[in-house]
Motif scaffolding. Structure first.
Motif, PDB file in Angstrom:
ATOM      1  N   ILE A 179       0.781  -1.138   0.085  1.00  0.00           N
ATOM      2  CA  ILE A 179       0.026   0.022  -0.081  1.00  0.00           C
ATOM      3  C   ILE A 179       0.957   1.302   0.020  1.00  0.00           C
ATOM      4  CG2 ILE A 179      -2.016   1.323   1.298  1.00  0.00           C
ATOM      5  CD1 ILE A 179      -2.889  -1.404   2.279  1.00  0.00           C
ATOM      6  N   PHE A 180       1.954   1.182   0.883  1.00  0.00           N
ATOM      7  CA  PHE A 180       2.961   2.330   0.884  1.00  0.00           C
ATOM      8  C   PHE A 180       3.598   2.700  -0.573  1.00  0.00           C
ATOM      9  CE2 PHE A 180       6.852   4.536   1.958  1.00  0.00           C
ATOM     10  CZ  PHE A 180       6.472   5.430   2.579  1.00  0.00           C
ATOM     11  N   GLY A 181       3.835   1.634  -0.976  1.00  0.00           N
ATOM     12  CA  GLY A 181       4.507   1.573  -2.429  1.00  0.00           C
ATOM     13  C   GLY A 181       3.829   2.216  -3.360  1.00  0.00           C
ATOM     14  N   ALA A 182       2.371   1.727  -3.524  1.00  0.00           N
ATOM     15  CA  ALA A 182       1.398   2.346  -4.510  1.00  0.00           C
ATOM     16  C   ALA A 182       1.193   3.728  -4.309  1.00  0.00           C
ATOM     17  CB  ALA A 182       0.075   1.476  -4.298  1.00  0.00           C
ATOM     18  N   PHE A 183       1.249   4.105  -2.853  1.00  0.00           N
ATOM     19  CA  PHE A 183       0.994   5.590  -2.506  1.00  0.00           C
ATOM     20  C   PHE A 183       2.144   6.305  -3.104  1.00  0.00           C
ATOM     21  CE2 PHE A 183       1.211   9.190   0.543  1.00  0.00           C
ATOM     22  CZ  PHE A 183      -0.112   9.793   0.309  1.00  0.00           C
ATOM     23  N   ILE A 184       3.338   5.903  -2.728  1.00  0.00           N
ATOM     24  CA  ILE A 184       4.431   6.614  -3.316  1.00  0.00           C
ATOM     25  C   ILE A 184       4.485   6.850  -4.876  1.00  0.00           C
ATOM     26  CG2 ILE A 184       6.891   6.633  -3.391  1.00  0.00           C
ATOM     27  CD1 ILE A 184       5.834   7.432  -0.596  1.00  0.00           C
ATOM     28  N   ILE A 185       4.266   5.655  -5.605  1.00  0.00           N
ATOM     29  CA  ILE A 185       4.024   5.969  -6.902  1.00  0.00           C
ATOM     30  C   ILE A 185       3.070   6.853  -7.321  1.00  0.00           C
ATOM     31  CG2 ILE A 185       3.454   4.557  -9.112  1.00  0.00           C
ATOM     32  CD1 ILE A 185       4.931   2.137  -7.549  1.00  0.00           C
ATOM     33  N   LEU A 220      -7.826  12.971  -2.278  1.00  0.00           N
ATOM     34  CA  LEU A 220      -7.608  11.715  -2.673  1.00  0.00           C
ATOM     35  C   LEU A 220      -8.717  11.000  -2.340  1.00  0.00           C
ATOM     36  CD1 LEU A 220      -5.060   9.577  -3.302  1.00  0.00           C
ATOM     37  CD2 LEU A 220      -4.687   9.503  -0.666  1.00  0.00           C
ATOM     38  N   PHE A 221      -9.499  11.033  -1.517  1.00  0.00           N
ATOM     39  CA  PHE A 221     -10.459  10.270  -1.103  1.00  0.00           C
ATOM     40  C   PHE A 221     -12.046  10.745  -1.589  1.00  0.00           C
ATOM     41  CE2 PHE A 221      -7.349   8.918   1.967  1.00  0.00           C
ATOM     42  CZ  PHE A 221      -7.144   7.644   1.379  1.00  0.00           C
ATOM     43  N   SER A 222     -12.164  11.536  -2.452  1.00  0.00           N
ATOM     44  CA  SER A 222     -13.142  12.182  -3.189  1.00  0.00           C
ATOM     45  C   SER A 222     -14.090  11.059  -3.963  1.00  0.00           C
ATOM     46  CB  SER A 222     -12.934  13.413  -3.915  1.00  0.00           C
ATOM     47  OG  SER A 222     -12.201  13.078  -5.015  1.00  0.00           O
ATOM     48  N   SER A 223     -15.261  11.113  -4.057  1.00  0.00           N
ATOM     49  CA  SER A 223     -16.098  10.164  -4.644  1.00  0.00           C
ATOM     50  C   SER A 223     -15.686  10.037  -6.006  1.00  0.00           C
ATOM     51  CB  SER A 223     -17.714  10.414  -4.436  1.00  0.00           C
ATOM     52  OG  SER A 223     -17.820  11.683  -5.070  1.00  0.00           O
ATOM     53  N   LYS A 224     -15.803   8.681  -6.639  1.00  0.00           N
ATOM     54  CA  LYS A 224     -15.460   8.253  -7.740  1.00  0.00           C
ATOM     55  C   LYS A 224     -16.604   8.581  -8.755  1.00  0.00           C
ATOM     56  CE  LYS A 224     -12.135   5.054  -6.005  1.00  0.00           C
ATOM     57  NZ  LYS A 224     -12.138   3.789  -5.602  1.00  0.00           N
ATOM     58  N   ILE A 225     -16.511   9.144  -9.853  1.00  0.00           N
ATOM     59  CA  ILE A 225     -17.749   9.521 -10.703  1.00  0.00           C
ATOM     60  C   ILE A 225     -17.788   8.389 -11.886  1.00  0.00           C
ATOM     61  CG2 ILE A 225     -18.407  11.059 -12.387  1.00  0.00           C
ATOM     62  CD1 ILE A 225     -17.131  13.423 -10.886  1.00  0.00           C
ATOM     63  N   CYS A 226     -16.718   8.089 -12.360  1.00  0.00           N
ATOM     64  CA  CYS A 226     -16.506   7.009 -13.197  1.00  0.00           C
ATOM     65  C   CYS A 226     -15.135   6.316 -13.483  1.00  0.00           C
ATOM     66  CB  CYS A 226     -17.115   7.263 -14.734  1.00  0.00           C
ATOM     67  SG  CYS A 226     -16.236   8.392 -15.667  1.00  0.00           S
ATOM     68  N   ASP A 277     -10.356   2.423  -0.803  1.00  0.00           N
ATOM     69  CA  ASP A 277      -9.953   3.763  -0.265  1.00  0.00           C
ATOM     70  C   ASP A 277     -10.162   3.663   1.311  1.00  0.00           C
ATOM     71  OD1 ASP A 277      -9.666   4.600  -2.847  1.00  0.00           O
ATOM     72  OD2 ASP A 277     -11.418   5.679  -2.775  1.00  0.00           O
ATOM     73  N   SER A 278     -10.682   2.856   1.704  1.00  0.00           N
ATOM     74  CA  SER A 278     -10.919   2.913   3.076  1.00  0.00           C
ATOM     75  C   SER A 278      -9.764   2.255   4.025  1.00  0.00           C
ATOM     76  CB  SER A 278     -12.232   1.972   3.664  1.00  0.00           C
ATOM     77  OG  SER A 278     -12.176   0.640   3.063  1.00  0.00           O
ATOM     78  N   GLN A 301      -4.137  13.421   9.887  1.00  0.00           N
ATOM     79  CA  GLN A 301      -5.174  14.017  10.668  1.00  0.00           C
ATOM     80  C   GLN A 301      -6.398  14.455   9.942  1.00  0.00           C
ATOM     81  OE1 GLN A 301      -2.366  16.735  12.524  1.00  0.00           O
ATOM     82  NE2 GLN A 301      -2.267  15.754  14.459  1.00  0.00           N
ATOM     83  N   GLU A 302      -6.277  15.009   8.917  1.00  0.00           N
ATOM     84  CA  GLU A 302      -7.421  15.445   8.156  1.00  0.00           C
ATOM     85  C   GLU A 302      -8.442  14.229   7.767  1.00  0.00           C
ATOM     86  OE1 GLU A 302      -4.392  16.306   7.475  1.00  0.00           O
ATOM     87  OE2 GLU A 302      -4.407  18.587   7.784  1.00  0.00           O
ATOM     88  N   ILE A 303      -7.776  13.258   7.361  1.00  0.00           N
ATOM     89  CA  ILE A 303      -8.442  11.879   6.964  1.00  0.00           C
ATOM     90  C   ILE A 303      -9.197  11.364   8.118  1.00  0.00           C
ATOM     91  CG2 ILE A 303      -8.158   9.709   6.322  1.00  0.00           C
ATOM     92  CD1 ILE A 303      -5.814  10.500   4.585  1.00  0.00           C
TER      93      ILE A 303
END
Length: 172
Positions: A6-12, A44-50, A143-144, A159-161
């Motif tokens: 997960i961390f690797g995917a986030f960094i990429i 980053l965690f906004s709702s997905k439209i399509c 996302d969760s 903290q915002e999340i």
């Protein structure tokens, strides 16, 4: 192990958005990654439209260094935000080619990874096995789960999340 993936995917993802320039308004752009989402905001965690796939044509409505607000060329009423690292001004055709190249191969070629580049890379590296990479690419992280990883690791923005998650859970 899962946390490392997960961390690797986030960094990429983060690295892909660092060096992108804004696009001009009304510019045609094309999705340059295998798959991504059109989202309701730049968060980053906004709702997905399509779901958007390699070669989808979009029109830029507004843009900044990291994200562009776009609409689908085929359906201009469908608008949202996409990472600038996931789009290009280079025209991409979704049509199959006479060479029989897959969408994945076309995506790699669009990023400069040709058959000759692949052969050069493989020279002297015959012992490399890419099966594990293929398996990692199949992993989908909710996302969760990613949000929980960021919170538990106290990564930037945690903290915002956490605060937005608490607000959501209090409403339900």
């Amino acid at each position: 192990m899962k946390k490392r993936i997960i961390f690797g995917a986030f960094i990429i993802f983060a690295a892909g958005t660092l060096f992108c320039e804004p696009f001009k308004q009304n510019t045609k752009v094309y999705v340059s990654v295998k798959s991504t989402y059109l989202k309701s905001s730049q968060e980053l965690f906004s709702s997905k439209i399509c779901n958007m796939t390699y070669g989808d044509c979009l029109i830029v409505l507004e843009s900044n260094e990291k994200f562009s607000k776009v609409c689908l060329q085929q359906n201009p009423s469908l608008t949202g935000w996409i990472s600038n690292g996931s789009i290009t001004k280079k025209k991409i055709s979704k049509k199959s080619t006479a060479s029989g190249a897959s969408q994945e191969e076309l995506a790699l070629a669009g990023k400069g990874f040709s058959k000759s580049a692949e052969e050069t890379f493989k020279k002297g590296k015959a012992n490399l096995n890419f099966d594990q990479i293929d398996e990692i690419e199949k992993i989908y992280i909710q996302d969760s789960e990613l949000a929980q990883f960021i919170i538990e690791g106290h990564l930037a923005g945690w903290q915002e999340i956490e605060n937005s998650n608490q607000g959501t859970s209090n409403e339900n």
